[in-house]
Design a protein around this motif. Structure first.
Motif, PDB file in Angstrom:
ATOM      1  N   ALA A  93       0.815  -1.210   0.000  1.00 52.61           N
ATOM      2  CA  ALA A  93       0.000   0.000   0.000  1.00 52.61           C
ATOM      3  C   ALA A  93       0.851   1.264   0.000  1.00 52.61           C
ATOM      4  O   ALA A  93       0.578   2.208  -0.744  1.00 52.61           O
ATOM      5  CB  ALA A  93      -0.946  -0.011   1.208  1.00 52.61           C
ATOM      6  N   ILE A  94       1.884   1.286   0.826  1.00 54.28           N
ATOM      7  CA  ILE A  94       2.706   2.491   0.912  1.00 54.28           C
ATOM      8  C   ILE A  94       3.503   2.709  -0.382  1.00 54.28           C
ATOM      9  O   ILE A  94       3.758   3.849  -0.778  1.00 54.28           O
ATOM     10  CB  ILE A  94       3.654   2.439   2.128  1.00 54.28           C
ATOM     11  CG1 ILE A  94       4.264   3.830   2.375  1.00 54.28           C
ATOM     12  CG2 ILE A  94       4.746   1.417   1.956  1.00 54.28           C
ATOM     13  CD1 ILE A  94       5.035   3.918   3.671  1.00 54.28           C
ATOM     14  N   VAL A  95       3.849   1.629  -1.081  1.00 56.22           N
ATOM     15  CA  VAL A  95       4.587   1.770  -2.342  1.00 56.22           C
ATOM     16  C   VAL A  95       3.693   2.376  -3.423  1.00 56.22           C
ATOM     17  O   VAL A  95       4.105   3.300  -4.135  1.00 56.22           O
ATOM     18  CB  VAL A  95       5.151   0.413  -2.811  1.00 56.22           C
ATOM     19  CG1 VAL A  95       5.787   0.551  -4.197  1.00 56.22           C
ATOM     20  CG2 VAL A  95       6.185  -0.093  -1.819  1.00 56.22           C
ATOM     21  N   VAL A  96       2.464   1.884  -3.555  1.00 56.63           N
ATOM     22  CA  VAL A  96       1.580   2.430  -4.586  1.00 56.63           C
ATOM     23  C   VAL A  96       1.180   3.869  -4.251  1.00 56.63           C
ATOM     24  O   VAL A  96       0.977   4.688  -5.147  1.00 56.63           O
ATOM     25  CB  VAL A  96       0.338   1.543  -4.790  1.00 56.63           C
ATOM     26  CG1 VAL A  96       0.730   0.165  -5.285  1.00 56.63           C
ATOM     27  CG2 VAL A  96      -0.511   1.438  -3.527  1.00 56.63           C
ATOM     28  N   ALA A  97       1.094   4.178  -2.949  1.00 52.32           N
ATOM     29  CA  ALA A  97       0.815   5.564  -2.557  1.00 52.32           C
ATOM     30  C   ALA A  97       1.996   6.462  -2.915  1.00 52.32           C
ATOM     31  O   ALA A  97       1.820   7.576  -3.429  1.00 52.32           O
ATOM     32  CB  ALA A  97       0.522   5.641  -1.061  1.00 52.32           C
ATOM     33  N   GLY A  98       3.216   5.977  -2.652  1.00 59.19           N
ATOM     34  CA  GLY A  98       4.403   6.736  -3.006  1.00 59.19           C
ATOM     35  C   GLY A  98       4.534   6.924  -4.506  1.00 59.19           C
ATOM     36  O   GLY A  98       4.962   7.986  -4.972  1.00 59.19           O
ATOM     37  N   SER A  99       4.143   5.913  -5.267  1.00 51.51           N
ATOM     38  CA  SER A  99       4.180   6.011  -6.720  1.00 51.51           C
ATOM     39  C   SER A  99       3.259   7.126  -7.210  1.00 51.51           C
ATOM     40  O   SER A  99       3.626   7.918  -8.090  1.00 51.51           O
ATOM     41  CB  SER A  99       3.765   4.680  -7.344  1.00 51.51           C
ATOM     42  OG  SER A  99       3.699   4.762  -8.747  1.00 51.51           O
ATOM     43  N   ALA A 100       2.069   7.207  -6.625  1.00 58.01           N
ATOM     44  CA  ALA A 100       1.128   8.264  -6.993  1.00 58.01           C
ATOM     45  C   ALA A 100       1.680   9.638  -6.617  1.00 58.01           C
ATOM     46  O   ALA A 100       1.490  10.627  -7.341  1.00 58.01           O
ATOM     47  CB  ALA A 100      -0.217   8.029  -6.320  1.00 58.01           C
ATOM     48  N   CYS A 101       2.375   9.719  -5.495  1.00 57.99           N
ATOM     49  CA  CYS A 101       2.995  10.985  -5.077  1.00 57.99           C
ATOM     50  C   CYS A 101       4.047  11.436  -6.089  1.00 57.99           C
ATOM     51  O   CYS A 101       4.164  12.628  -6.389  1.00 57.99           O
ATOM     52  CB  CYS A 101       3.632  10.836  -3.700  1.00 57.99           C
ATOM     53  SG  CYS A 101       2.463  10.703  -2.330  1.00 57.99           S
TER      54      CYS A 101
END
Length: 218
Positions: free
Chosen positions: A140-148
């Motif tokens: 979850a944190i990786v896909v959130a970081g990708s969106a950032c």
């Protein structure tokens, strides 16, 4: 962008099987939606210097929120289809295109993306070596970081990139998870190869369009 990403550490395990032994998700849709919306809101620039971009904040914010929510949920479902050992590789691949976007705009953003990719790679390798399914809690944190990274790249450039490129960068994990659903009865080797081909094609397209192709000079 760092503060909302820290909150993702408390969202929960992307796969209930890693903790409870049952193939069910422990992701709360409500918490996931709130975290996705908060992350998208933090990614949007504010202040007088950004007033000319306010007209696109609505569509971009909605796209970011949906991307984070759908990608996290899709990889969660994919992890519960027997891919928990290598699903984090898909999340890692989702950073490739956004890092290329960052590299075309802002050096510090690129360094941040590379640091995130390095940390994800270390966790991925560790999970593969020790067969630790808890490594998937990083999804979850990786896909959130990708969106950032995509948001940062969008607002740190004066170039008007096409919508299809942003859609490609924001949807790779969901696309792979969707295709993998129809391959769930196939061998692991086949599923990994297909996921790798889709990832490589997306990253190659992003790198070519953003960093290699000839652009008009002024």
């Amino acid at each position: 962008m760092i503060w909302p990403l820290i909150a993702w550490s408390f969202i929960g395990s992307p796969t209930g099987e890693a903790i409870s032994g049952s193939p069910r998700s422990t992701l709360s849709p409500i918490l996931l939606a709130i975290a996705a919306a908060a992350t998208a809101a933090f990614c949007l620039p504010r202040g007088e210097a950004w007033e000319d971009t306010y007209s696109v904040h609505g569509p971009v914010g909605v796209a970011l929120m949906l991307s984070i929510f759908v990608n996290a949920w899709s990889l969660d479902a994919m992890a519960r289809r027997g891919t928990e050992r290598w699903v984090l590789l898909v999340a890692l691949a989702s950073l490739g295109g956004p890092i290329a976007l960052a590299a075309s705009t802002y050096a510090s953003l690129t360094e941040w993306g590379l640091a995130m990719a390095s940390a994800t790679l270390a966790i991925t390798i560790g999970g593969l070596l020790v067969r630790n399914r808890l490594a998937t809690t990083s999804i979850a944190i990786v896909v959130a970081g990708s969106a950032c990274l995509v948001a940062g790249g969008r607002f740190q450039t004066y170039e008007d990139h096409p919508l299809w490129l942003y859609a490609l960068l924001l949807s790779l994990p969901s696309v792979i998870a969707f295709v993998d659903y129809f391959l769930k009865s196939r061998s692991t080797a086949v599923r990994v190869v297909v996921a790798a081909i889709l990832s490589a094609a997306t990253i190659a397209t992003s790198v070519w369009f953003l960093l290699i192709r000839e652009t008009e000079t002024w």
